[in-house]
Design a protein around this motif. Structure first.
Motif, PDB file in Angstrom:
ATOM      1  N   ASN A   1      26.740  10.822 -21.939  1.00 35.92           N
ATOM      2  CA  ASN A   1      27.151   9.713 -21.074  1.00 35.92           C
ATOM      3  C   ASN A   1      28.376   9.005 -21.629  1.00 35.92           C
ATOM      4  N   ASN A   2      29.220   8.556 -20.722  1.00 28.03           N
ATOM      5  CA  ASN A   2      30.387   7.770 -21.106  1.00 28.03           C
ATOM      6  C   ASN A   2      30.190   6.281 -20.821  1.00 28.03           C
ATOM      7  N   GLN A   3      28.977   5.907 -20.449  1.00 27.89           N
ATOM      8  CA  GLN A   3      28.691   4.506 -20.196  1.00 27.89           C
ATOM      9  C   GLN A   3      27.231   4.204 -20.512  1.00 27.89           C
ATOM     10  N   LEU A   4      26.953   2.947 -20.720  1.00 25.11           N
ATOM     11  CA  LEU A   4      25.606   2.495 -21.061  1.00 25.11           C
ATOM     12  C   LEU A   4      24.993   1.807 -19.856  1.00 25.11           C
ATOM     13  N   GLN A   5      23.791   2.247 -19.488  1.00 21.40           N
ATOM     14  CA  GLN A   5      23.057   1.662 -18.374  1.00 21.40           C
ATOM     15  C   GLN A   5      21.590   1.513 -18.764  1.00 21.40           C
TER      16      GLN A   5
END
Length: 543
Positions: free
Chosen positions: A154-158
């Motif tokens: 992943n390139n983002q945190l959710q």
């Protein structure tokens, strides 16, 4: 409020301000378990010595080892976004820093102009970010603030979807940093891992800290001394505070088994909560011109070849909302201190929150809370008003005594006391009710002043923010008028000078309250109206 109450509260207010000011200057609170150590110099790369991070308890601004070549060469700055329903921001690949964060539920201005408050900043005068990692012996290649990390997957945190960043030192040590967050939470979990394939054992210390420029003071309303704002912590059951100016004179080191540390503002908090409570940690409060640092470093740990080390730290970056903080059971609510009367303020704020949950309006909640407080003190206030009413009836006879014994003050006092006894009047009958009400007043004052729940809470019409002053001064003027009515209801003081002061007091208080938060003015106004009604009822009963 009656004359004695107004005078007592005014004097108490002044004494409180003077006392707290002198206490802060001459008697600052002692820091528990401070280890007397000199500020260490940066370890030299060619010294050939090992540095024990638990002895210095201070990770250098850039990790002690020199950065690898890849870290010193220009690399493109990239960021990884994170967001849930409460916060959003960016994690920077250089240093894997959380250096951008906004509060989605807290706009900086009232609608429609408001934008989410930006709390963490990557650069500029409001610089404020978090970083973590490992310290080790000199010569060991470790990631630092300039290290370029790479995202895996992943390139983002959710929420429910962590972000994993990695970096390899080229000497057999692989570093991983995993960020995780959940929906409906201001907590961010940061896990630092290192896998040793170097062929030899290494000694490491884990650290995590916030770095911040001292915030610039903003325009504030007239108020009594508020809660502490600056570097602070709650360590081993004790609240610890260090003012920015004090840290400029010298760094502070603490030892603790449990707790948290960070930066506290009036309404918001950034705190580091280490895992593994019960293990020894060093807490540091530093000034590295021009920034301040608050962080935690663990004891040294030997990492054998082919072994893996993992340390997890939780970060709370959010509002100082009492229910939010208490629900996490991390003692973060101790970032809020209502002062001397904290034991009274805490139940008051909980009542205020409960009433707002029912009424959906903090203004109405303040009114209801004021009514309940007034009912609780109704018997005491009644006794006070009856005493004043009796004194008012005796005023003509007392004037006669003054004229009759004008040249013999001792005899005049004797005859005055006799007059009180014959009419069963106690001139001090109203003192006890006043003394009991003063602590409640100051406790509620602090509650309305410090509660983030009051921030941008509307009442009605022009009062759109109960934490700010009334823009049209309507509430302060009404409050002043109510005080003037009370003055007329009360017996005139025997002393002409005191009588003039009492007549001028409503004007003084009106000017004082012009810049007070609307919620405080509303409380005082409602309390005055209820006092007038109660006093008028008693006067009617007794003729």
């Amino acid at each position: 409020m009656d004359q004695r109450t107004l005078l007592a509260i005014t004097l108490s207010f002044i004494l409180l301000v003077v006392y707290q000011t002198l206490t802060e200057i001459y008697f600052p609170p002692p820091a528990p378990q401070v280890t007397a150590q000199q500020k260490p110099e940066e370890p030299k790369a060619d010294s050939g010595k090992k540095t024990d991070a638990t002895e210095t308890a201070k990770p250098p601004a850039l990790v002690s080892a020199p950065p690898p070549a890849a870290a010193t060469s220009p690399v493109p700055e990239t960021t990884f976004a994170f967001k849930n329903d409460l916060i959003e921001g960016r994690i920077f690949n250089t240093g894997a820093r959380i250096a951008d964060l906004q509060f989605l539920q807290y706009p900086d201005k009232l609608p429609p102009d408001g934008k989410p408050i930006a709390f963490l900043h990557a650069q500029g005068p409001h610089l404020f970010f978090e970083e973590s990692g490992y310290l080790g012996e000199v010569g060991l290649m470790l990631p630092n603030r300039n290290t370029p990390w790479q995202a895996q997957g992943n390139n983002q945190l959710q929420p429910g979807s962590p972000l994993l960043l990695t970096w390899d030192n080229g000497q057999g040590l692989r570093f991983e940093k995993q960020f995780a967050m959940e929906k409906g939470s201001y907590l961010i979990s940061v896990t630092d891992r290192v896998v040793n394939q170097s062929g030899k054992a290494v000694t490491l210390h884990h650290f995590s800290h916030f770095v911040r420029n001292e915030p610039r003071p903003e325009g504030q309303q007239a108020m009594a001394p508020a809660d502490f704002q600056g570097p602070m912590g709650y360590l081993d059951g004790m609240r610890v505070t260090h003012a920015y100016e004090d840290l400029r004179k010298g760094d502070q080191r603490l030892s603790a088994q449990d707790g948290w540390a960070g930066f506290s503002d009036k309404y918001f908090l950034a705190a580091i909560i280490p895992d593994q409570p019960g293990t020894g940690k060093k807490i540091y409060f530093d000034f590295d011109d021009p920034t301040h640092r608050v962080g935690v470093v663990t004891g040294k740990q030997e990492l054998d070849n082919s072994a893996r080390l993992e340390k997890t730290t939780r970060l709370y970056i959010g509002p100082k909302a009492l229910r939010t903080l208490e629900a996490m059971n991390l003692k973060l609510e101790r970032s809020i201190d209502y002062g001397w009367f904290h034991f009274l303020a805490e139940p008051l704020v909980k009542l205020l929150l409960y009433f707002n949950a029912v009424l959906h309006n903090y203004g109405l909640a303040i009114i209801l809370l004021t009514v309940i407080i007034k009912l609780l003190f109704y018997p005491l206030a009644t006794k006070s008003y009856r005493s004043m009413n009796a004194m008012k009836k005796l005023a003509p006879k007392m004037e006669e005594l003054k004229k009759l014994y004008a040249h013999d003050k001792a005899l005049m006092q004797q005859e005055t006391m006799k007059l009180y006894q014959e009419n069963k009047v106690n001139p001090l009958g109203g003192c006890l009710p006043i003394l009991v009400q003063i602590p409640v007043f100051f406790a509620l004052y602090k509650v309305l002043l410090l509660s983030v729940e009051m921030r941008q809470a509307p009442f009605f019409l022009w009062v759109r923010d109960l934490s700010e002053m009334d823009p049209y001064y309507v509430l302060p003027l009404l409050m002043g008028a109510s005080m003037f009515v009370q003055t007329k209801l009360n017996p005139a003081p025997a002393d002409p000078v005191q009588a003039k002061v009492m007549l001028f007091l409503p004007v003084i208080f009106t000017f004082m309250f012009l810049t007070f938060p609307s919620g405080l003015v509303l409380y005082w106004l409602v309390n005055n109206i209820l006092s007038i009604a109660q006093q008028g009822y008693i006067m009617k009963q007794e003729g």
